[in-house]
Design a protein around this motif. Structure first.
Motif, PDB file in Angstrom:
ATOM      1  N   GLU A 120      55.395   7.115  99.215  1.00  0.00           N
ATOM      2  CA  GLU A 120      55.618   7.347  97.975  1.00  0.00           C
ATOM      3  C   GLU A 120      56.265   8.801  97.370  1.00  0.00           C
ATOM      4  OE1 GLU A 120      51.499   8.739  98.407  1.00  0.00           O
ATOM      5  OE2 GLU A 120      52.667   7.347  99.366  1.00  0.00           O
ATOM      6  N   PRO A 121      57.341   8.650  96.300  1.00  0.00           N
ATOM      7  CA  PRO A 121      57.750   9.999  96.217  1.00  0.00           C
ATOM      8  C   PRO A 121      57.054  10.766  95.205  1.00  0.00           C
ATOM      9  CG  PRO A 121      58.693   8.199  94.843  1.00  0.00           C
ATOM     10  CD  PRO A 121      57.898   7.435  95.682  1.00  0.00           C
ATOM     11  N   HIS A 122      57.035  11.956  95.558  1.00  0.00           N
ATOM     12  CA  HIS A 122      56.263  12.971  94.929  1.00  0.00           C
ATOM     13  C   HIS A 122      57.211  13.994  94.241  1.00  0.00           C
ATOM     14  CE1 HIS A 122      52.144  13.058  97.443  1.00  0.00           C
ATOM     15  NE2 HIS A 122      52.677  11.859  96.860  1.00  0.00           N
ATOM     16  N   HIS A 123      56.783  14.560  93.233  1.00  0.00           N
ATOM     17  CA  HIS A 123      57.597  15.460  92.352  1.00  0.00           C
ATOM     18  C   HIS A 123      56.766  16.821  92.088  1.00  0.00           C
ATOM     19  CE1 HIS A 123      60.482  12.194  91.393  1.00  0.00           C
ATOM     20  NE2 HIS A 123      59.237  11.624  90.970  1.00  0.00           N
ATOM     21  N   VAL A 124      57.735  17.932  91.918  1.00  0.00           N
ATOM     22  CA  VAL A 124      56.983  19.088  91.718  1.00  0.00           C
ATOM     23  C   VAL A 124      56.437  19.268  90.501  1.00  0.00           C
ATOM     24  CG1 VAL A 124      59.194  20.304  90.842  1.00  0.00           C
ATOM     25  CG2 VAL A 124      57.598  21.630  92.158  1.00  0.00           C
ATOM     26  N   SER A 125      55.361  20.215  90.512  1.00  0.00           N
ATOM     27  CA  SER A 125      54.427  19.843  89.278  1.00  0.00           C
ATOM     28  C   SER A 125      55.215  20.568  87.996  1.00  0.00           C
ATOM     29  CB  SER A 125      53.331  21.004  89.586  1.00  0.00           C
ATOM     30  OG  SER A 125      52.572  21.322  88.305  1.00  0.00           O
ATOM     31  N   GLY A 126      55.117  20.104  86.788  1.00  0.00           N
ATOM     32  CA  GLY A 126      55.595  20.582  85.636  1.00  0.00           C
ATOM     33  C   GLY A 126      55.675  22.123  85.509  1.00  0.00           C
ATOM     34  N   TRP A 127      54.448  22.695  85.844  1.00  0.00           N
ATOM     35  CA  TRP A 127      54.074  23.904  85.860  1.00  0.00           C
ATOM     36  C   TRP A 127      55.078  24.870  86.450  1.00  0.00           C
ATOM     37  CZ3 TRP A 127      48.227  24.738  86.026  1.00  0.00           C
ATOM     38  CH2 TRP A 127      47.395  24.304  85.115  1.00  0.00           C
ATOM     39  N   ILE A 128      55.322  24.380  87.922  1.00  0.00           N
ATOM     40  CA  ILE A 128      56.410  25.143  88.689  1.00  0.00           C
ATOM     41  C   ILE A 128      57.644  24.995  88.010  1.00  0.00           C
ATOM     42  CG2 ILE A 128      57.256  25.383  91.022  1.00  0.00           C
ATOM     43  CD1 ILE A 128      54.081  26.091  90.331  1.00  0.00           C
ATOM     44  N   GLU A 129      58.092  23.868  87.768  1.00  0.00           N
ATOM     45  CA  GLU A 129      59.139  23.419  86.890  1.00  0.00           C
ATOM     46  C   GLU A 129      59.729  24.563  85.992  1.00  0.00           C
ATOM     47  OE1 GLU A 129      59.802  19.399  86.070  1.00  0.00           O
ATOM     48  OE2 GLU A 129      60.746  18.951  87.766  1.00  0.00           O
ATOM     49  N   ARG A 130      58.680  24.688  84.931  1.00  0.00           N
ATOM     50  CA  ARG A 130      58.635  25.788  83.885  1.00  0.00           C
ATOM     51  C   ARG A 130      58.613  27.146  84.375  1.00  0.00           C
ATOM     52  NH1 ARG A 130      54.112  25.347  79.579  1.00  0.00           N
ATOM     53  NH2 ARG A 130      52.713  25.769  81.387  1.00  0.00           N
ATOM     54  N   LEU A 131      57.995  27.438  85.421  1.00  0.00           N
ATOM     55  CA  LEU A 131      58.014  28.840  85.930  1.00  0.00           C
ATOM     56  C   LEU A 131      59.381  29.079  86.469  1.00  0.00           C
ATOM     57  CD1 LEU A 131      56.912  31.453  87.025  1.00  0.00           C
ATOM     58  CD2 LEU A 131      55.969  30.300  89.094  1.00  0.00           C
ATOM     59  N   SER A 132      60.068  28.044  87.271  1.00  0.00           N
ATOM     60  CA  SER A 132      61.320  27.986  87.905  1.00  0.00           C
ATOM     61  C   SER A 132      62.373  28.182  86.749  1.00  0.00           C
ATOM     62  CB  SER A 132      61.607  26.964  88.691  1.00  0.00           C
ATOM     63  OG  SER A 132      63.101  26.985  89.245  1.00  0.00           O
ATOM     64  N   ALA A 133      62.431  27.655  85.741  1.00  0.00           N
ATOM     65  CA  ALA A 133      63.249  27.859  84.538  1.00  0.00           C
ATOM     66  C   ALA A 133      63.294  29.311  84.093  1.00  0.00           C
ATOM     67  CB  ALA A 133      63.281  26.613  83.505  1.00  0.00           C
ATOM     68  N   CYS A 134      62.166  29.574  83.706  1.00  0.00           N
ATOM     69  CA  CYS A 134      61.837  31.143  83.249  1.00  0.00           C
ATOM     70  C   CYS A 134      62.383  32.117  84.155  1.00  0.00           C
ATOM     71  CB  CYS A 134      60.537  31.404  82.849  1.00  0.00           C
ATOM     72  SG  CYS A 134      59.960  30.151  81.642  1.00  0.00           S
ATOM     73  N   CYS A 135      62.073  32.013  85.354  1.00  0.00           N
ATOM     74  CA  CYS A 135      62.611  32.862  86.581  1.00  0.00           C
ATOM     75  C   CYS A 135      64.262  33.074  86.481  1.00  0.00           C
ATOM     76  CB  CYS A 135      61.858  32.697  87.708  1.00  0.00           C
ATOM     77  SG  CYS A 135      60.288  33.036  87.897  1.00  0.00           S
ATOM     78  N   LYS A 136      64.750  31.657  86.430  1.00  0.00           N
ATOM     79  CA  LYS A 136      66.229  31.498  86.604  1.00  0.00           C
ATOM     80  C   LYS A 136      66.688  32.142  85.258  1.00  0.00           C
ATOM     81  CE  LYS A 136      67.586  27.729  88.323  1.00  0.00           C
ATOM     82  NZ  LYS A 136      68.212  26.195  88.358  1.00  0.00           N
ATOM     83  N   ARG A 137      66.327  32.117  84.052  1.00  0.00           N
ATOM     84  CA  ARG A 137      67.060  32.614  83.133  1.00  0.00           C
ATOM     85  C   ARG A 137      66.756  34.396  83.137  1.00  0.00           C
ATOM     86  NH1 ARG A 137      64.423  28.539  80.072  1.00  0.00           N
ATOM     87  NH2 ARG A 137      62.731  29.783  79.488  1.00  0.00           N
ATOM     88  N   ALA A 138      65.957  34.610  83.681  1.00  0.00           N
ATOM     89  CA  ALA A 138      65.710  36.214  83.999  1.00  0.00           C
ATOM     90  C   ALA A 138      66.341  36.737  85.179  1.00  0.00           C
ATOM     91  CB  ALA A 138      64.229  36.414  84.189  1.00  0.00           C
ATOM     92  N   GLY A 139      67.395  35.836  85.692  1.00  0.00           N
ATOM     93  CA  GLY A 139      68.071  36.224  86.998  1.00  0.00           C
ATOM     94  C   GLY A 139      67.425  36.424  88.296  1.00  0.00           C
ATOM     95  N   ALA A 140      66.036  35.716  88.562  1.00  0.00           N
ATOM     96  CA  ALA A 140      65.419  35.848  89.701  1.00  0.00           C
ATOM     97  C   ALA A 140      64.958  34.527  90.043  1.00  0.00           C
ATOM     98  CB  ALA A 140      64.318  36.783  89.333  1.00  0.00           C
ATOM     99  N   PRO A 141      65.721  33.790  90.511  1.00  0.00           N
ATOM    100  CA  PRO A 141      65.586  32.033  90.938  1.00  0.00           C
ATOM    101  C   PRO A 141      64.591  32.366  92.151  1.00  0.00           C
ATOM    102  CG  PRO A 141      67.752  32.643  91.709  1.00  0.00           C
ATOM    103  CD  PRO A 141      67.571  33.877  90.763  1.00  0.00           C
ATOM    104  N   ILE A 142      63.430  31.139  91.950  1.00  0.00           N
ATOM    105  CA  ILE A 142      62.578  31.362  93.048  1.00  0.00           C
ATOM    106  C   ILE A 142      62.590  30.173  93.800  1.00  0.00           C
ATOM    107  CG2 ILE A 142      60.865  32.552  91.298  1.00  0.00           C
ATOM    108  CD1 ILE A 142      59.488  29.463  90.961  1.00  0.00           C
ATOM    109  N   GLU A 143      63.549  29.273  93.768  1.00  0.00           N
ATOM    110  CA  GLU A 143      63.549  28.028  94.605  1.00  0.00           C
ATOM    111  C   GLU A 143      64.369  28.424  96.085  1.00  0.00           C
ATOM    112  OE1 GLU A 143      65.035  28.010  91.697  1.00  0.00           O
ATOM    113  OE2 GLU A 143      64.396  26.492  90.622  1.00  0.00           O
ATOM    114  N   ALA A 144      63.855  27.819  97.066  1.00  0.00           N
ATOM    115  CA  ALA A 144      64.220  28.142  98.478  1.00  0.00           C
ATOM    116  C   ALA A 144      64.117  26.918  99.500  1.00  0.00           C
ATOM    117  CB  ALA A 144      63.571  29.378  99.216  1.00  0.00           C
ATOM    118  N   SER A 145      65.065  26.671 100.204  1.00  0.00           N
ATOM    119  CA  SER A 145      64.737  25.464 101.103  1.00  0.00           C
ATOM    120  C   SER A 145      64.264  25.902 102.410  1.00  0.00           C
ATOM    121  CB  SER A 145      65.988  24.754 101.154  1.00  0.00           C
ATOM    122  OG  SER A 145      66.406  24.163  99.948  1.00  0.00           O
ATOM    123  N   ALA A 146      63.407  25.378 102.931  1.00  0.00           N
ATOM    124  CA  ALA A 146      62.466  25.808 104.186  1.00  0.00           C
ATOM    125  C   ALA A 146      63.031  24.907 105.213  1.00  0.00           C
ATOM    126  CB  ALA A 146      61.212  25.819 104.422  1.00  0.00           C
ATOM    127  N   ALA A 147      63.572  25.121 106.389  1.00  0.00           N
ATOM    128  CA  ALA A 147      63.985  24.389 107.552  1.00  0.00           C
ATOM    129  C   ALA A 147      62.810  24.136 108.074  1.00  0.00           C
ATOM    130  CB  ALA A 147      65.137  25.022 108.131  1.00  0.00           C
TER     131      ALA A 147
END
Length: 569
Positions: free
Chosen positions: A236-263
């Motif tokens: 079954e598909p999982h989605h990232v927590s809404g809290w983390i999405e909100r945190l990511s959006a705030c950090c992106k507006r501040a110029g410090a994105p937190i997303e990263a893809s781990a190989a």
């Protein structure tokens, strides 16, 4: 292995009688083996049996020192007996030399403190109660892996366990919408509405506390990694927590994105159906062959490769259930003792013979029946066979055949083209001597004569009887003796016809015995010679060979692309 073969699941008396002193051990000084290898092998077997008897007697004596039954004993008595057993069996030193053993000894040492308190001083226990207490104490102690002192360690905590703490690095797992925030199931009588009315913590309050805990972890630690799985265990598909999405959006507006893809390193396994396996192992060809080993080779060469050449055959399973093999072993013992007595006493009266055979059967079956009541049914079936067996023996003696010996271990060497002899070994159930001095080998079978007649028509199915002929070159006749089937309790009437009927019920001759022995010798030399030259052992066993085959997981039958027989040259 002997205990497993005899399926002895309990009882020191049965263990004491497991390895009795045989006649060849009593007469060891008078036996002169033909070769040095035979003498060394015989001496090694005698020493092994003597050592096994000594170990069983040692353990049985120590077990007898423990109070038996349901008698209540003070706790101090059980502890003293436990300490004595550890010392008697030299277990204490071995345990003290092991990390886990030392921790177990420490746990047992704490038992000695129990009789000192007011409750333990008056406690009395039966043996099963002491064993249960001992088991509970050992289960409650967790093994601690010894390690070198280090300032670095990994601590696994729930989110609220990290409050007011700082770490070198933090990994938060499970940051998907199903686990962050986590929600407890509502109870029937304490819904969120009721909890609010009772001024208790509700779901919103718990979520707010989790949010504060998460914020505290993020603020107190410099390096934090948030991870989540896109796909669940059931796909079954999982989605990232809404809290983390909100945190990511705030950090992106501040110029410090937190997303990263781990190989992530992935390991994929793909089933690739292959063709029939056909390995070659000339260096593992056995030097010693039995009828069972050669039957396995003819049934399925790959089964022989895995079980006999690689030695992957597992130990026999212990079972409380009485098996037909156990009854067969007991009947062999009954008949060997009976025929030996009749020969030594030169008894000819059939009535006295029958009475003695019944006495021996009752004695041998008695011990087994006391251990397992299921043997009673086999015993009564065997008693019905006894009259016709005695009649058959009388008919055989009337033809001039007399019992000479039974349960005889024999080994012979057969010359091979490569100069290395082929050693054959086995135990012959029975040897009879004829009127002209010739010998006949007989094989007891817990089957009916009807089934044995079918076997006689296809001697390739079971080579044991011709194999007996290879072990005894002076034998020129062979028969199977059925120990089951029709009964004939009529000891009166026409003696000749009665004996004839008994013979038809009990004995099935192998036609052209000498020809069958010669054919087996040629085939055996050819097969073993080909194996020594590197012939391949293909897994071409039929369905009957595969049903209970322990090598099925190796040959992977059922997953091949083709069942065509590979080139075996």
């Amino acid at each position: 292995r002997q205990i497993r073969r005899e399926t002895i699941t309990g009882g020191w008396q049965r263990l004491r009688h497991l390895l009795p002193v045989r006649q060849d051990e009593r007469d060891a000084d008078d036996i002169h083996a033909e070769g040095a290898d035979d003498a060394d092998a015989a001496r090694a077997e005698r020493e092994a049996r003597a050592a096994a008897r000594s170990i069983v007697a040692w353990l049985a004596d120590e077990a007898a020192a423990w109070p038996r039954g349901h008698a209540q004993q003070p706790l101090s008595v059980w502890l003293e007996r436990l300490d004595a057993t550890l010392d008697k069996l030299a277990m204490r030193d071995a345990l003290a030399a092991d990390d886990a053993g030392r921790q177990m000894l420490d746990a047992l040492a704490r038992l000695a403190e129990l009789p000192d308190d007011e409750t333990g001083a008056h406690a009395t226990l039966a043996q099963h109660e002491f064993r249960a207490m001992l088991s509970a104490i050992l289960e409650s102690v967790a093994y601690k892996e010894p390690s070198e002192p280090s300032t670095s360690r990994i601590t696994i905590l729930p989110l609220n366990g990290a409050r007011m703490r700082r770490f070198d690095g933090v990994v938060i797992v499970g940051c998907d919408d199903a686990q962050l925030p986590s929600s407890a199931a509502e109870l029937m009588f304490f819904s969120n509405q009721m909890r609010r009315e009772l001024d208790l913590e509700d779901r919103e309050a718990r979520f707010a506390q989790q949010a504060r805990d998460l914020a505290e972890v993020l603020l107190n630690n410099d390096d934090v990694v948030l991870t989540w799985q896109k796909v669940g265990a059931r796909g079954e598909p999982h989605h990232v927590s809404g809290w983390i999405e909100r945190l990511s959006a705030c950090c992106k507006r501040a110029g410090a994105p937190i997303e990263a893809s781990a190989a992530i390193r992935t390991f994929e396994a793909e089933a690739r159906p292959a063709s029939m396996p056909a390995p070659a192992a000339p260096e593992h060809v056995p030097a010693r062959w039995s009828a069972a080993a050669y039957n396995m080779l003819r049934r399925c060469p790959y089964q022989f490769f895995a079980g006999r050449m690689l030695g992957l055959a597992g130990l026999e399973d212990m079972s409380d259930d009485l098996e037909k093999r156990d009854i067969g072993t007991l009947l062999h013992r009954v008949l060997h003792r009976y025929h030996q007595e009749m020969r030594d006493q030169d008894e000819r009266d059939n009535d006295r013979r029958l009475a003695r055979l019944r006495e021996i059967s009752e004695h041998e079956f008695g011990a087994l029946i006391r251990d397992d009541g299921n043997a009673l049914g086999y015993y009564w079936r065997w008693r019905e066979v006894l009259p016709s067996y005695v009649q058959w023996q009388a008919a055989r003696e009337a033809e001039g055949w007399y019992w000479q010996g039974g349960e005889i271990d024999v080994s012979v060497d057969i010359a091979m083209e490569d100069g290395e002899p082929l050693r054959l070994a086995g135990r012959i159930d029975r040897i009879d001597v004829g009127p002209d001095g010739s010998r006949a080998v007989l094989d007891y079978k817990t089957q009916s004569a009807l089934r044995l007649r079918k076997k006689a028509g296809d001697v390739e199915e079971d080579c044991q009887l011709p194999f007996y002929g290879l072990l005894r070159a002076d034998a020129h006749a062979g028969s199977w003796v059925a120990l089951e089937g029709a009964k004939d309790g009529n000891m009166e009437g026409n003696k000749e016809s009665s004996q004839q009927r008994a013979g038809q019920q009990r004995e099935v001759d192998l036609p052209d015995f000498d020809a069958a022995v010669d054919a087996l010798a040629r085939q055996l030399r050819q097969d073993v010679g080909r194996l020594r030259r590197g012939a391949k052992l293909a897994a071409f066993g039929d369905a009957s060979a595969c049903t209970y085959c322990e090598a099925r997981g190796l040959c992977r039958k059922g997953f091949w692309e083709s069942t065509a027989l590979p080139d075996l040259t």
